[in-house]
Structures are given as C-alpha cells and as structure tokens.
Scaffold this motif. Structure first.
Motif, PDB file in Angstrom:
ATOM      1  N   GLN A 142     -12.454   1.430  -2.401  1.00 32.21           N
ATOM      2  CA  GLN A 142     -12.821   0.260  -1.604  1.00 32.21           C
ATOM      3  C   GLN A 142     -13.883   0.664  -0.580  1.00 32.21           C
ATOM      4  OE1 GLN A 142     -11.454  -2.544  -2.649  1.00 32.21           O
ATOM      5  NE2 GLN A 142     -10.247  -1.316  -4.103  1.00 32.21           N
ATOM      6  N   GLN A 189       1.984  -5.013  -2.396  1.00 32.16           N
ATOM      7  CA  GLN A 189       0.557  -5.212  -2.175  1.00 32.16           C
ATOM      8  C   GLN A 189       0.104  -4.419  -0.955  1.00 32.16           C
ATOM      9  OE1 GLN A 189      -0.607  -9.228  -1.199  1.00 32.16           O
ATOM     10  NE2 GLN A 189       0.939  -9.459   0.376  1.00 32.16           N
ATOM     11  N   SER A 218      -5.129   3.501  -6.276  1.00 31.07           N
ATOM     12  CA  SER A 218      -5.971   2.299  -6.308  1.00 31.07           C
ATOM     13  C   SER A 218      -7.416   2.680  -6.631  1.00 31.07           C
ATOM     14  CB  SER A 218      -5.932   1.593  -4.952  1.00 31.07           C
ATOM     15  OG  SER A 218      -6.751   2.269  -4.014  1.00 31.07           O
ATOM     16  N   ARG A 265      -2.932   5.685  -2.342  1.00 26.83           N
ATOM     17  CA  ARG A 265      -2.105   6.360  -3.341  1.00 26.83           C
ATOM     18  C   ARG A 265      -0.656   6.320  -2.863  1.00 26.83           C
ATOM     19  NH1 ARG A 265      -0.960  12.053  -4.011  1.00 26.83           N
ATOM     20  NH2 ARG A 265      -2.277  12.452  -2.194  1.00 26.83           N
ATOM     21  N   LEU A 271      -4.939  -5.802  -2.507  1.00 31.13           N
ATOM     22  CA  LEU A 271      -4.664  -4.984  -3.683  1.00 31.13           C
ATOM     23  C   LEU A 271      -3.203  -5.175  -4.062  1.00 31.13           C
ATOM     24  CD1 LEU A 271      -6.408  -1.681  -2.519  1.00 31.13           C
ATOM     25  CD2 LEU A 271      -7.316  -3.378  -4.110  1.00 31.13           C
ATOM     26  N   ASP A 275      -2.671  -3.506  -9.330  1.00 33.27           N
ATOM     27  CA  ASP A 275      -4.030  -2.967  -9.242  1.00 33.27           C
ATOM     28  C   ASP A 275      -4.040  -1.444  -9.126  1.00 33.27           C
ATOM     29  OD1 ASP A 275      -5.210  -5.508  -9.315  1.00 33.27           O
ATOM     30  OD2 ASP A 275      -4.929  -5.773  -7.162  1.00 33.27           O
ATOM     31  N   PHE A 276      -2.875  -0.834  -8.963  1.00 35.77           N
ATOM     32  CA  PHE A 276      -2.780   0.624  -8.864  1.00 35.77           C
ATOM     33  C   PHE A 276      -2.612   1.220 -10.260  1.00 35.77           C
ATOM     34  CE2 PHE A 276      -2.127  -0.587  -4.590  1.00 35.77           C
ATOM     35  CZ  PHE A 276      -2.332   0.519  -3.781  1.00 35.77           C
ATOM     36  N   ARG A 314      -9.508   4.831  -0.652  1.00 37.74           N
ATOM     37  CA  ARG A 314      -8.579   4.457  -1.712  1.00 37.74           C
ATOM     38  C   ARG A 314      -7.160   4.740  -1.225  1.00 37.74           C
ATOM     39  NH1 ARG A 314      -8.814   9.062  -6.570  1.00 37.74           N
ATOM     40  NH2 ARG A 314      -7.749  10.731  -5.400  1.00 37.74           N
TER      41      ARG A 314
END
Length: 283
Positions: A180, A278, A177, A265, A155, A159-160, A263
């Motif tokens: 997942q 990332q 994000s 944060r 990620l 992607d956030f 997910r």
C-alpha cells in the motif's frame, strides 16, 4: 496602546469511577461519580476508569480480561468493542482510548457503553456505573471541531495471501497483504500512518512492514518491520493475561516515518479458531 486578549485553554484527563460489587462486604458505601463523558471525532480520546468495590476500596484487576462494548443509543446496535488497557491494574486503574480511525466510521450521536470483566475462573461480571447498579454509561461523539479525515484503504481478510504452507499440513502459517502507498510515495510531509485492525475471537501476532524500494518484491529483504509500540515490532492479539484469551474488537496503531510502501502480515496461533476480519489503513 492596543489591548492584548488572553485565552485560557485546559488539558485534563477524563476519569470515570466504576463499581465492582463484592457481596461479601458488609458495608454498602457506594462511590459517587459521573459515568458520562464526551469524545471528539478526529482526535485520540483517552478515557480513564477507576474501579472500586461497594465500600469505595480500589479493586485489583490483575489476571482479568476487560472488554468495553459500545452500542448506539437510538438503534441499540453494537458498533464497537475494545480491549481495556491497564494503567495500574493492582489499583483498579484502567483506560480505553478511542482513536480517530475507529471514530471515523461512527455517526455523531449518543452511545451507551458497558465493561465486562472475565475473571480467572472463567466467570464474568459487569461493572456498575452508578449507585443504582446500572451497568451502562453514556457518552456523546461530537464532530465539527476538527476537519474530516481522508478515506481509509480497506483490506479484507480475503485480501491477505496465505504463505508458508508446509506439508503435511495444509494450514498456512502466515498471511501477507499487498503493498500500500506510504507517506513518502504520496509526498506527504508529516509521516503519520494509522492502522485499525478488526478481529473476531482471534489469537496471533500482527505486523506492519515498510519498504523504501521503488518496486518492492515479496522477498523479505525488501521489507523492514515497523514498531507498533514502544517495545515490539508486532502486536499480540489474545494470550493476555491468559494463554486461552482471544480478542474480538478493534485495535488501532500509529507510526511515523518517510516510507514508500507499507504492507501488513499476521501469524495466527496454532490453536487459533478466530479471524482477522479487516484492516483499515490511512496516511
């Protein structure tokens, strides 16, 4: 009568002795020690260090930021930077742990490492690895002992999704994000989830959150916070031990649980000027 074969195995810490030179000390009684070590792909590799001065007395590291830089021995390319963990900083006892996730991206080879100390007054100095005042040690990364890990989900910072943008400022207060797949969704039995967070000059809080819902929404009620260490449900990048500290490098975390979705944060500090680059995630 059938014979019995007995195999002896050993578990012992790898402890490296380093030297911080104090030019005010008249004695030059440099400690002996081997600064080289081996680490193994697929496992956590904790390496402990004891820092002494040139009279072999332990050096207090309280109030100092220590960072290890790892360079490929053959190419000279920096490949990893890690924040040093305190064990007993008053007695110069510290640790660096190489995790399976961050080692998965490195080739089996030889590497050089150095440890930089940032002092309370902003000055910096390197720790020495031998009696000749060399500031670099060496280690070998060995593979083939354990099976290869599965590929990580990557990620990027882009992607956030930025959220909580409140006027009059246009600066988002946090980033989240997408969901997942977790261990329960993939029908895995061990419940192990692994994260590696890559940052550059970053200061702020990082969270991992889980959900047991079949189709969780972004609403906070569908998610719960996951403990990333013994005490907190978040990890603080920078600000330790000094509020002006930032972090560049990789921090890795593990947690276990039967979780459908995961997910991530993060909340940058108000004065943060760095980036969360990332997140690598694997279960």
């Amino acid at each position: 009568m059938a014979g019995r074969n007995t195999v002896k195995l050993f578990s012992f810490p790898q402890v490296i002795h380093l030297t911080s030179i104090d030019h005010g000390i008249g004695n030059n009684n440099m400690p002996f020690g081997d600064s080289d070590f081996r680490i193994y792909r697929g496992a956590h590799n904790p390496i402990e260090f004891i820092v002494r001065d040139n009279d072999r007395k332990r050096v207090s590291l309280i109030g100092k930021c220590l960072t290890m830089t790892v360079i490929n021995f053959f190419s000279g390319t920096p490949v990893l930077q890690k924040q040093v963990e305190p064990i007993d900083p008053h007695k110069g006892h510290i640790r660096v742990t190489f995790t399976p996730l961050e080692l998965s991206d490195l080739e089996a080879s030889f590497y050089k490492y150095s440890i930089l100390v940032e002092n309370e007054d902003g000055t910096t100095n390197l720790l020495f690895t031998d009696r000749d005042h060399n500031a670099a040690g060496f280690f070998e990364l060995i593979e083939g002992v354990l099976p290869d890990l599965v590929e990580s989900i990557r990620l990027l910072g882009s992607d956030f999704t930025p959220v909580n943008i409140a006027p009059p400022t246009t600066t988002p207060t946090e980033f989240i994000s997408g969901a997942q797949p977790g261990d329960a969704l993939l029908c895995e039995s061990n419940g192990l989830h692994t994260i590696a967070v890559y940052t550059t000059d970053f200061a702020g809080k990082f969270f991992a959150e889980g959900s047991l819902e079949e189709n969780p929404m972004s609403d906070v009620n569908d998610w719960f916070q996951i403990k990333l260490n013994e005490f907190f449900t978040f990890h603080e990048f920078g600000n330790t031990p000094d509020p002006d500290c930032t972090f560049t490098g990789i921090e890795a975390f593990n947690f276990t649980g039967s979780i459908r979705w995961v997910r991530f944060r993060y909340i940058p500090d108000a004065d943060n000027k760095g980036t969360l680059d990332q997140v690598l995630y694997r279960n």
